[in-house]
Scaffold this motif. Structure first.
Motif, PDB file in Angstrom:
ATOM      1  N   VAL A  61       0.864  -1.194   0.045  1.00 58.67           N
ATOM      2  CA  VAL A  61       0.055   0.176   0.156  1.00 58.67           C
ATOM      3  C   VAL A  61       0.808   1.330  -0.057  1.00 58.67           C
ATOM      4  O   VAL A  61       1.790   1.174   0.637  1.00 58.67           O
ATOM      5  CB  VAL A  61      -0.790  -0.100   1.222  1.00 58.67           C
ATOM      6  N   TRP A  62       0.523   2.253  -0.697  1.00 59.78           N
ATOM      7  CA  TRP A  62       0.973   3.449  -0.762  1.00 59.78           C
ATOM      8  C   TRP A  62       0.023   4.538  -0.790  1.00 59.78           C
ATOM      9  O   TRP A  62      -1.051   4.379  -1.434  1.00 59.78           O
ATOM     10  CB  TRP A  62       2.053   3.671  -1.718  1.00 59.78           C
ATOM     11  N   GLY A  63       0.125   5.787  -0.294  1.00 59.97           N
ATOM     12  CA  GLY A  63      -0.727   6.934  -0.525  1.00 59.97           C
ATOM     13  C   GLY A  63      -0.423   8.006   0.282  1.00 59.97           C
ATOM     14  O   GLY A  63       0.843   8.337   0.353  1.00 59.97           O
ATOM     15  N   GLU A  64      -1.435   8.982   0.863  1.00 61.16           N
ATOM     16  CA  GLU A  64      -0.973  10.183   1.467  1.00 61.16           C
ATOM     17  C   GLU A  64      -2.015  10.585   2.326  1.00 61.16           C
ATOM     18  O   GLU A  64      -3.195   9.988   2.516  1.00 61.16           O
ATOM     19  CB  GLU A  64      -0.888  11.421   0.319  1.00 61.16           C
ATOM     20  N   TYR A  65      -1.698  11.444   3.308  1.00 61.69           N
ATOM     21  CA  TYR A  65      -2.873  12.117   4.265  1.00 61.69           C
ATOM     22  C   TYR A  65      -3.187  13.310   4.080  1.00 61.69           C
ATOM     23  O   TYR A  65      -2.130  14.132   4.028  1.00 61.69           O
ATOM     24  CB  TYR A  65      -2.712  11.369   5.395  1.00 61.69           C
ATOM     25  N   THR A  66      -4.266  13.997   4.653  1.00 56.95           N
ATOM     26  CA  THR A  66      -4.351  15.428   4.861  1.00 56.95           C
ATOM     27  C   THR A  66      -5.173  15.699   6.070  1.00 56.95           C
ATOM     28  O   THR A  66      -5.883  14.979   6.547  1.00 56.95           O
ATOM     29  CB  THR A  66      -5.379  15.895   3.499  1.00 56.95           C
ATOM     30  N   TYR A  67      -5.112  16.886   6.326  1.00 55.85           N
ATOM     31  CA  TYR A  67      -5.951  17.163   7.576  1.00 55.85           C
ATOM     32  C   TYR A  67      -7.101  17.823   7.007  1.00 55.85           C
ATOM     33  O   TYR A  67      -7.032  18.847   6.139  1.00 55.85           O
ATOM     34  CB  TYR A  67      -5.048  18.443   8.384  1.00 55.85           C
ATOM     35  N   LEU A  68      -8.101  17.666   7.829  1.00 60.65           N
ATOM     36  CA  LEU A  68      -9.456  18.289   7.475  1.00 60.65           C
ATOM     37  C   LEU A  68     -10.097  18.871   8.855  1.00 60.65           C
ATOM     38  O   LEU A  68      -9.805  18.324   9.938  1.00 60.65           O
ATOM     39  CB  LEU A  68     -10.416  17.181   7.102  1.00 60.65           C
ATOM     40  N   THR A  69     -10.857  19.983   8.395  1.00 61.95           N
ATOM     41  CA  THR A  69     -11.485  20.727   9.749  1.00 61.95           C
ATOM     42  C   THR A  69     -13.086  20.452   9.284  1.00 61.95           C
ATOM     43  O   THR A  69     -13.512  20.977   8.496  1.00 61.95           O
ATOM     44  CB  THR A  69     -11.291  22.027   9.773  1.00 61.95           C
ATOM     45  N   VAL A  70     -13.811  19.891  10.175  1.00 66.85           N
ATOM     46  CA  VAL A  70     -15.250  19.496   9.881  1.00 66.85           C
ATOM     47  C   VAL A  70     -16.173  20.090  10.869  1.00 66.85           C
ATOM     48  O   VAL A  70     -15.710  20.141  12.161  1.00 66.85           O
ATOM     49  CB  VAL A  70     -15.361  17.824   9.840  1.00 66.85           C
ATOM     50  N   MET A  71     -17.229  20.199  10.679  1.00 67.58           N
ATOM     51  CA  MET A  71     -18.425  20.556  11.648  1.00 67.58           C
ATOM     52  C   MET A  71     -18.188  22.083  11.967  1.00 67.58           C
ATOM     53  O   MET A  71     -19.034  22.865  11.803  1.00 67.58           O
ATOM     54  CB  MET A  71     -18.571  19.593  12.518  1.00 67.58           C
ATOM     55  N   SER A  72     -17.156  22.196  12.786  1.00 69.93           N
ATOM     56  CA  SER A  72     -16.795  23.362  13.468  1.00 69.93           C
ATOM     57  C   SER A  72     -15.385  23.657  13.541  1.00 69.93           C
ATOM     58  O   SER A  72     -14.815  22.769  13.628  1.00 69.93           O
ATOM     59  CB  SER A  72     -17.537  23.500  14.770  1.00 69.93           C
TER      60      SER A  72
END
Length: 211
Positions: A61-72
């Motif tokens: 497996v290979w890939g990436e990640y990102t930070y998300l701000t959700v709801m508030s």
């Protein structure tokens, strides 16, 4: 949604078990190395299911990640997107695994949506994900298990993998030996990038201390 501006420097392992306790449900063992300077992940995925014949799908497996701000504002999530095949991104093998995993900012639990090719068709699964330890905790005496900035002591491969590999050899567990050997090689391959990131971090520390 907005990404985090923080860019911690480090390389650390994550081991997720993804699935439910329902009889006959698929179980996904996801072992990843997170490389924070480039926000990338790599590792292995194994999907099993108690069916007849039994399901047993393996992927590099290979890939990436990102930070998300959700709801508030202030409520952050991490989105891991990855794919896999037999041999990794440099091989000619077809992709047989796709993943979208959303976890909390502490990386500990979340929800996974993944697909796998069972040899005949693509199968979609949605299931909860929980962080677990893939090797005995005493194998990480020199490296924190908590996700975050981790710069292992030199030589960097020894504290993270020597003990668990030796333990796997002693136990005769072929699958575990192969998995740890693959992850160790991936970490070795990334050491030049990690060293460069470390030097950059040291330079920034020195610059700020001179203020």
């Amino acid at each position: 949604m907005s990404g985090s501006n923080q860019q911690p420097v480090g390389l650390f392992p994550l081991c997720y078990r993804i699935g439910t306790s329902a009889p006959g449900a698929q179980s996904l063992a996801l072992n990843l190395l997170v490389f924070t300077p480039e926000q990338t992940v790599s590792g292995t995925a194994t999907i099993t299911q108690a069916t007849n014949p039994p399901l047993d799908v393996h992927s590099d497996v290979w890939g990436e990640y990102t930070y998300l701000t959700v709801m508030s504002p202030g409520v952050s999530k991490i989105l891991i997107t990855a794919q896999g095949n037999n041999g990794g991104p440099g091989s000619n093998s077809i992709v047989n695994f796709k993943l979208h995993l959303v976890v909390g900012s502490d990386w500990r639990e979340g929800v996974a949506n993944y697909e796998y090719y069972n040899g005949e068709r693509w199968v979609q699964v949605t299931a909860p994900a929980h962080l677990v330890e893939s090797v005995p905790s005493n194998a990480y005496k020199s490296v924190p298990l908590e996700p975050g900035p981790v710069i292992p002591a030199y030589p960097p491969i020894m504290p993270l993998y020597a003990a668990p590999i030796q333990s796997a050899i002693a136990s005769g567990d072929l699958a575990q030996m192969k998995n740890l050997a693959r992850l160790a090689q991936q970490q070795l391959d990334q050491q030049p990038q990690l060293q460069s990131a470390l030097e950059t971090a040291k330079g920034e520390i020195s610059r700020q201390e001179r203020r």
